[in-house]
Enzyme design. Structure first.
Site: not given
Ligand code: G16
Length: 548
Positions: A67, A283, A375, A503-504, A506-507, A512
Site C-alpha cells: 500500500s 494500492d 480514518e 502508538r506503534p 502496524g505497517t 507514530r
Molecule cells: C493500513 C490500514 C489502515 C491504517 C494504515 C496505517 O493502510 O489498512 O487502516 O490506517 O495502514 O496503519 P499504521 O498506522 O498502523 O501503520 P494501508 O493503506 O497502508 O493499507
C-alpha cells in the site's frame, strides 16, 4: 480428494525456506516488511488461505501489497468471504504459521486442522491479487505454491487494487449477487450507478466536473484509465503520476499518504489555483482531496472531511425517505477534534472511536443501519445493513410512501452501488464525493467551509522495539512505557485545545505521534515535544526528533 501434508515441508525446505530469524507479526493490514524477506511468509499465507477457506467453506482472497509503504516493501493480507479483512482471531494463527521453523510447519498445519476440525477434502478456490510492486509477481508465485501444497485452487487476478480484490471475493461468495466478479463487472457497477445519479447535467452551480488525479505511480493510476474511458465528459478525470512499474516512484513524494502526512501538494500534479485535486495511495484504498488557493496556500480535505460530507448527505436523504434508519459514524483517535465536534454538535450523528485499522472501523460500522467510517488518512467507506436495504427496496417499489419519498429511496439505492461496501476504496470514494458535491452544487471551498480543522501534525519516531509502546482506550492512552502518558498529559495541558497520543505503527517499524492544538506553531511544538519524550522513554534510535 485427499491432501498430502508431505508437500508442505518439502516445498518449504526446497523452495521457500524461512530466511528471517526474528518473528514478524500480522499487523494493522497483514504482514508488511522488506519484500526480500517475504517469500516464505507468502508461501505460508497460501497454506493458511486454504485452511481458512475450508474452515469458512467460502472463497478467500490473498492480496499482495504494501500500500502506502515505499516500493522496496511488500506485504500480504487475507480477505474473508464477505470481502472483509480476515477475522482477528485468525491473526494469531497467521503469526504462528509465519514464524515457526520449517521443520515445524507441517505439524503446525496438522494442529490447526485438528483444532478447528477442518475438512481437508473440501475443494477450495483462493483468489490472488497484487499491486504494481516489482516484487509482487514472484511473491504471488510463492502464495500459489502454498495454495497448491494443500491442494487448493489458486485463481490469479493479476494486478488489481486492494478494494477490487475485496469486491471480487464478496461477489464470488454471493454468486455474483453483490456484483460480477470481474474487473469489467466492477467498472460497470460503479460507473452505471454514478451516471444514473449524475443525469445529463454534468455541472451544477459551483460544482465543475473536472478533477486532477494523482495516481501515486501505482495501480490506482492504471485502473483509473478504465473509469476515464467509461465516464468521458461526464466526469473529466485528469491523470498525473502514472510512472512505469519498477521506476522507484511508487508513493514517492506523491500519493494520499504523502499528501496527508506531509500536508503538502504532491509532485507531478500542476498547481492550478482553487482546482479540486485528489491523491490515492499505492494500492488505491485511500483517498484525500486538496487544492492550492490563489496565494498558493495548500488546503487539505482528508478522511474526516469525506466522512462529514458523506454523513451529512446520507442524513439528508434518509430524512427525505421518511424511513427509520439509524446512521452512525466511526472514527479513530486521528480524527481532527473539530470534525468530531461538527459531527456531534451540528450533524447530530452519533460517533464511535475505535483503534486504527479498517478492520476495527468496519466492524463497528456494521452495528448501524448505515455506518459511515473513515480514518483521517482517507481510508473508509459506508456499510448498509440488510434491514436498511430491505426497507429501501420496499420503499422504492411500494406505494406506502409519497412520490418524493420513493424517489429519495431510489436515489439512496443507486448511491449504494457507487459505494464499495467491503472496504475503503479510493476510486469508489472519489465517485461518491463527486456525486455529493454535484448534488449539493458545491466546489471544494464550499465543502471546506463546513467547519475549520484544528492544526494537526503527524511525526514518526524510530525506536529499538516499537512494541514497548502499548495503548488503551482506542489508542488514546499510552499504558507502557511507564510514565510516558503522564509526560504527554503535562505537555498537552500547556496548549490551548491541545491533544496528543502515540502508538506503534502496524505497517512500518516506527512509533507514530499525533498532535493537534489551536495554532500551527503550538501544534508543531507539541508534536515535537511528545516525539522527544517517546525517543527518551521508549528507546529511541538514530537522530533525536527536532524541537521546533
Ligand atoms: C493500513 C490500514 C489502515 C491504517 C494504515 C496505517 O493502510 O489498512 O487502516 O490506517 O495502514 O496503519 P499504521 O498506522 O498502523 O501503520 P494501508 O493503506 O497502508 O493499507
Amino acid at each position: 480428494m485427499t491432501t498430502s501434508y508431505r508437500t508442505v515441508y518439502a516445498f518449504a525446505r526446497e523452495m521457500h525456506p524461512k530466511t528471517v530469524k526474528h518473528d514478524i507479526q500480522y499487523g494493522t493490514a497483514g504482514f508488511r516488511t522488506k519484500a526480500s524477506n517475504l517469500g516464505y511468509i507468502m508461501y505460508r499465507m497460501g497454506l493458511l488461505a486454504v485452511l481458512r477457506s475450508r474452515y469458512k467453506q467460502g472463497i478467500i482472497g490473498v492480496m499482495i501489497t504494501a500500500s502506502h509503504n515505499p516500493e522496496c516493501d511488500n506485504g500480504v493480507k487475507l480477505i474473508d468471504p464477505h470481502g472483509e479483512m480476515m477475522e482477528q482471531s485468525w491473526e494469531e494463527l497467521a503469526t504462528k504459521v509465519a514464524n515457526v521453523q520449517d521443520d515445524e510447519l507441517e505439524q503446525t498445519i496438522r494442529d490447526i486442522v485438528q483444532d478447528y476440525n477442518i475438512d481437508m477434502s473440501i475443494r477450495v478456490n483462493i483468489l490472488i491479487g497484487k499491486d504494481t510492486r516489482p516484487s509482487s509477481p514472484s511473491l504471488a508465485k510463492s502464495v500459489i505454491d502454498g495454495v497448491l501444497a494443500l491442494s487448493g485452487k489458486p485463481i490469479d487476478f493479476g494486478i488489481v487494487t486492494t478494494p477490487q480484490m475485496h469486491y471480487f471475493v464478496k461477489c464470488r461468495n454471493t454468486q455474483n449477487e453483490y456484483g460480477v466478479a470481474t474487473e469489467e463487472g466492477y467498472y460497470t457497477k460503479l460507473v452505471s450507478a454514478f451516471k444514473k445519479l449524475r443525469g445529463d447535467k454534468y455541472n451544477n452551480k459551483n460544482y465543475e466536473n473536472r478533477i486532477l488525479y494523482d495516481g501515486a505511480n501505482g495501480v490506482g493510476a492504471k485502473k483509473i484509465k478504465y473509469f476515464q474511458e467509461r465516464l468521458g465528459e461526464c466526469l473529466k478525470i485528469v491523470l498525473y503520476n502514472d510512472a512505469g512499474i519498477g521506476t522507484g516512484k511508487l508513493n514517492h513524494l506523491c500519493g494520499a499518504d504523502y499528501v496527508k502526512s506531509q500536508q503538502l501538494f504532491p509532485t507531478g500534479v500542476p498547481s492550478e489555483p482553487n482546482q479540486r485535486c485528489a491523491s490515492v495511495d499505492g494500492d488505491a484504498d485511500r483517498i484525500v482531496f486538496y487544492y492550492n488557493d490563489e496565494n498558493d496556500k495548500f488546503h487539505l480535505l482528508d478522511g474526516d472531511r469525506i466522512a462529514t460530507l458523506v454523513a451529512s448527505y446520507l442524513k439528508e436523504i434518509v430524512s427525505e425517505t421518511g424511513l427509520d434508519l439509524n446512521l452512525g459514524l466511526v472514527q479513530t483517535a486521528y480524527a481532527n477534534g473539530a470534525s468530531t465536534d461538527y459531527i456531534t454538535e451540528s450533524l447530530k450523528v452519533p460517533v464511535a472511536c475505535v483503534s486504527t485499522g479498517v478492520k476495527y472501523l468496519h466492524h463497528k460500522a456494521l452495528e448501524f443501519d448505515i455506518g459511515v467510517y473513515f480514518e483521517a488518512n482517507g481510508h473508509g467507506t459506508v456499510t448498509f445493513s440488510k434491514n436498511a436495504k430491505d426497507k429501501l427496496n420496499q420503499a422504492a417499489k411500494g406505494n406506502i410512501l409519497t412520490e418524493s419519498q420513493q424517489q429519495a429511496a431510489s436515489k439512496l439505492l443507486a448511491l449504494i452501488d457507487v459505494i464499495n461496501e467491503t472496504v475503503g476504496d479510493a476510486i469508489a470514494d472519489l465517485l461518491l464525493v463527486e456525486t455529493i458535491l454535484h448534488a449539493k452544487g458545491w466546489n471544494i471551498q464550499d465543502w471546506e467551509q463546513t467547519y475549520t480543522d484544528l492544526p494537526n501534525k503527524l511525526l514518526k519516531v524510530t525506536v529499538q522495539d516499537r512494541n514497548v509502546i502499548t495503548t488503551k482506550d482506542a489508542e488514546r492512552q499510552c499504558v507502557t512505557p511507564n510514565g510516558l502518558q503522564e509526560e504527554i498529559n503535562d505537555l498537552v495541558k500547556k496548549y490551548k485545545r491541545g491533544r496528543s497520543f502515540v502508538r506503534p505503527s502496524g505497517t512500518e517499524d516506527i512509533v507514530r505521534v499525533y498532535a493537534e492544538a489551536s495554532t500551527k506553531e503550538e501544534c508543531d511544538k507539541l508534536a515535537a515535544q511528545v516525539a522527544q519524550k517517546v525517543y527518551d522513554l521508549a528507546g529511541g534510535i538514530g537522530n533525536p526528533p527536532l524541537i521546533a
